[in-house]
Design a protein around this motif. Structure first.
Motif, PDB file in Angstrom:
ATOM      1  N   THR A   1       0.838  -1.207   0.000  1.00 53.71           N
ATOM      2  CA  THR A   1       0.000   0.000   0.000  1.00 53.71           C
ATOM      3  C   THR A   1       0.867   1.247   0.000  1.00 53.71           C
ATOM      4  OG1 THR A   1      -1.771   1.164   1.173  1.00 53.71           O
ATOM      5  CG2 THR A   1      -0.113   0.093   2.523  1.00 53.71           C
ATOM      6  N   ASP A   2       0.301   2.355  -0.461  1.00 53.60           N
ATOM      7  CA  ASP A   2       0.940   3.666  -0.334  1.00 53.60           C
ATOM      8  C   ASP A   2       0.042   4.623   0.460  1.00 53.60           C
ATOM      9  OD1 ASP A   2      -1.114   4.129  -2.097  1.00 53.60           O
ATOM     10  OD2 ASP A   2       0.140   4.940  -3.701  1.00 53.60           O
ATOM     11  N   ARG A   3      -0.936   4.063   1.202  1.00 53.40           N
ATOM     12  CA  ARG A   3      -1.911   4.891   1.928  1.00 53.40           C
ATOM     13  C   ARG A   3      -1.329   5.511   3.194  1.00 53.40           C
ATOM     14  NH1 ARG A   3      -7.424   1.747   2.866  1.00 53.40           N
ATOM     15  NH2 ARG A   3      -7.957   3.831   3.656  1.00 53.40           N
ATOM     16  N   TYR A   4      -0.299   4.901   3.756  1.00 57.99           N
ATOM     17  CA  TYR A   4       0.184   5.333   5.067  1.00 57.99           C
ATOM     18  C   TYR A   4       1.605   5.876   4.970  1.00 57.99           C
ATOM     19  CZ  TYR A   4      -3.697   2.197   6.075  1.00 57.99           C
ATOM     20  OH  TYR A   4      -4.923   1.580   6.074  1.00 57.99           O
ATOM     21  N   GLN A   5       1.795   7.102   5.476  1.00 61.06           N
ATOM     22  CA  GLN A   5       3.086   7.768   5.397  1.00 61.06           C
ATOM     23  C   GLN A   5       3.713   7.918   6.790  1.00 61.06           C
ATOM     24  OE1 GLN A   5       4.252   8.468   2.172  1.00 61.06           O
ATOM     25  NE2 GLN A   5       2.384   7.273   1.786  1.00 61.06           N
ATOM     26  N   ASN A   6       5.041   8.059   6.789  1.00 61.42           N
ATOM     27  CA  ASN A   6       5.810   8.241   8.034  1.00 61.42           C
ATOM     28  C   ASN A   6       5.641   7.053   8.988  1.00 61.42           C
ATOM     29  OD1 ASN A   6       6.728  10.991   7.411  1.00 61.42           O
ATOM     30  ND2 ASN A   6       4.565  11.551   7.684  1.00 61.42           N
ATOM     31  N   VAL A   7       5.563   5.853   8.416  1.00 62.61           N
ATOM     32  CA  VAL A   7       5.441   4.647   9.229  1.00 62.61           C
ATOM     33  C   VAL A   7       6.842   4.134   9.558  1.00 62.61           C
ATOM     34  CG1 VAL A   7       4.636   2.256   9.280  1.00 62.61           C
ATOM     35  CG2 VAL A   7       3.211   4.039   8.250  1.00 62.61           C
ATOM     36  N   THR A   8       7.085   3.846  10.827  1.00 61.24           N
ATOM     37  CA  THR A   8       8.339   3.244  11.281  1.00 61.24           C
ATOM     38  C   THR A   8       8.001   2.123  12.258  1.00 61.24           C
ATOM     39  OG1 THR A   8       8.700   4.565  13.292  1.00 61.24           O
ATOM     40  CG2 THR A   8       9.343   5.571  11.187  1.00 61.24           C
ATOM     41  N   ASP A   9       9.046   1.491  12.816  1.00 58.58           N
ATOM     42  CA  ASP A   9       8.800   0.456  13.809  1.00 58.58           C
ATOM     43  C   ASP A   9       8.256   1.041  15.107  1.00 58.58           C
ATOM     44  OD1 ASP A   9      11.275   1.722  14.287  1.00 58.58           O
ATOM     45  OD2 ASP A   9      11.954   0.050  15.503  1.00 58.58           O
TER      46      ASP A   9
END
Length: 546
Positions: A120-128
């Motif tokens: 997906t490209d729906r979610y930005q600034n995702v990290t652990d």
């Protein structure tokens, strides 16, 4: 791409041979590609991964056999490049990231089979740091800048979202009626993402994301930067929600109303300065946990909310009513130890405190990533005792003004170390019952002391030594080289050098085995302390610690 955070880099070769015996090799296998990144799964999980910038392999922990190897372009064809790899072990998945300005692409893989679950490209600034796996619902809670979303692990379907919960989902309790009771927190690496962050404790309906109730809490909920343990606890006991964070806060489970609180805000900013290149950094164990005396329902809490004024406070644990406040403990930057012995509350002022940091050092030609877990002594130091009846100062020892490591209670008296000497202190009046030099052990200055069976173990700068706690008699030692404590498992204590050499000490004898790391290798200790995994350029080795 990102390494598993508990892995440490060995930048140099070994110096000298100090170990009595080398650790035995369980297996050694040649990797099918260059080993640039690695992650070690638990022995129960049974598999781990290695990766280059183009391929990834999963291998069996028991035998080292490669289970599968696949190219990233085959696994995630929608991703033009792989900038980061993050394992989510509990969910048996790996996230692959193609970082683009405002258009990050994420691919989620089944770790065991290598199959693509979704992208997906729906979610930005995702990290652990802002993805939390909820095993009770087999889904991920992803905290975004403006909302919290909950998606299925199996296919990435978004089940619900809410804008009424800000920050990252922290430690939680999943209740029988399908609700999540949790507090939010702001990871040190995501401060810019969650602007206007406010403390929030909430009860969330996991069927639809509705916030049943929301309230505030006192303090700063945290998770350790490297080892990832939460620094607080939350539980549901009958009709009450109990939050243990810088004290105790109690809420009504049904309404969220604050029933009572004996907690204080504390930030460790004044304990030690932040490293210059640190992207993430934390100070842990600077304030002792509250002490609860079940027989009397008394609760003793340290109030460290003011940088220049610190106190011990006693509460009625049934009602939260404050009974007394001690005189000021002047100038303390850290009080890592508090013990209640008979009619005395004894406070260790200063001493050993844990630090963790993730640092990035950039030059014209290279970028170096450094993950550190280390311990250092925070001053001023001292030992004070207060009367449990009224909080008045009972005694103060002058012996530890120049240094103290840590302390523990032994047969109602206090065992502690100044670094150079070991002391037994009478709990009732602070008198010295014995003093013995640490030099008897031959392992340098004492860094920390700990109880083990009927012995007192000194963790020194260069190994360990053992003493009888009753009279301070020296028993035996294991002389190594400059190293720091890594972990303790039953009768085994692990020390690690800054070059990633590892020594495993038998606490019953002081004897140890050593693994000497090669230049450029990285080593990871298993969670039970039984094995070390060694990752070199194209070789993976498993060795047994004892």
């Amino acid at each position: 791409m990102k390494k598993q955070l508990i892995t440490f880099i060995a930048m140099l070769g070994f110096l000298g041979v100090f170990a009595q015996e080398d650790m035995s090799i369980v297996w050694e296998v040649k990797a099918p590609h260059k080993v640039m990144f690695n992650g070690t799964g638990t022995e129960d999980r049974g598999y781990s991964y290695i990766a280059s910038d183009k391929e990834i392999s999963i291998f069996a922990n028991e035998t080292g056999r490669i289970k599968w190897t696949k190219a990233f372009k085959e696994l995630a064809p929608k991703l033009s490049k792989i900038d980061e790899l993050i394992p989510f072990w509990e969910s048996n998945t790996i996230f692959l990231f193609d970082r683009k300005m405002g258009k990050d692409q994420i691919a989620c893989l089944d770790m065991e089979t290598g199959s693509l679950l979704w992208s997906t490209d729906r979610y930005q600034n995702v990290t652990d740091e802002n993805v939390v796996y909820i095993p009770e619902r087999q889904g991920f809670a992803i905290s975004l800048k403006d909302k919290l979303v909950f998606i299925k692990v199996s296919n990435g379907e978004e089940l619900w979202s809410t804008a009424k919960f800000g920050g990252v989902v922290g430690k939680y309790v999943y209740t029988n009626d399908g609700h999540l009771v949790t507090v939010n927190f702001q990871p040190s690496g995501l401060i810019a993402l969650f602007t206007g962050f406010k403390n929030q404790i909430a009860k969330i309906n996991m069927d639809n994301g509705d916030i049943t109730w929301s309230n505030t809490y006192i303090g700063r909920a945290e998770r350790k930067v490297i080892s990832r343990e939460f620094l607080y606890d939350i539980m549901v006991e009958g009709p009450r929600v109990i939050l243990r964070l810088n004290g105790i806060q109690v809420y009504d489970y049904n309404t969220g109303a604050n029933l009572w609180s004996a907690a204080f805000d504390f930030t460790p900013n004044g304990v030690r300065g932040r490293p210059a290149n640190a992207k993430q950094w934390g100070v842990y164990g600077a304030v002792a946990d509250p002490v609860f005396i079940q027989e009397t329902n008394d609760l003793y809490v340290l109030d460290m909310s003011n940088k220049t004024h610190q106190f011990v406070k006693k509460y009625d644990a049934n009602t939260g009513k404050m009974i007394w406040t001690s005189p000021e403990i002047k100038g303390a930057k850290a009080i890592p130890g508090m013990y209640v012995v008979e009619d005395k509350v004894i406070c260790q002022i200063g001493g050993i405190v844990e630090f963790q940091s993730y640092e990035v050092i950039e030059s014209e030609y290279s970028t170096t990533y450094i993950w550190k877990v280390y311990f250092d002594n925070v001053k001023p130091n001292g030992l004070q005792a207060f009367n449990t009846k009224d909080g008045s100062l009972s005694w103060e020892s002058e012996k530890f003004k120049k240094g103290i490591t840590n302390a523990y209670v032994y047969e109602n008296n206090i065992l502690c170390s100044s670094g150079k000497e070991l002391y037994k202190i009478n709990y009732s009046n602070g008198d010295e019952m014995y003093s013995v030099p640490v030099t008897d052990g031959g392992v340098g200055l004492a860094v920390e002391i700990m109880p083990y069976k009927d012995k007192m173990i000194v963790i020194g700068e260069k190994g360990i030594s053992a003493y009888m706690p009753a009279d301070g008699k020296f028993l035996y030692s294991g002389k190594y080289k400059t190293a720091t404590l890594e972990d303790v498992f039953d009768n085994v204590l692990i020390m690690k050098t800054d070059k990633a050499d590892i020594a495993s000490f038998d606490l019953d004898s002081g004897k140890f085995k050593e693994f000497k790391a090669k230049t450029g290798a990285s080593t990871t200790l298993t969670t039970d302390g039984t094995f070390v995994y060694v990752y070199e350029d194209k070789v993976v080795t498993k060795v047994k610690t004892m």
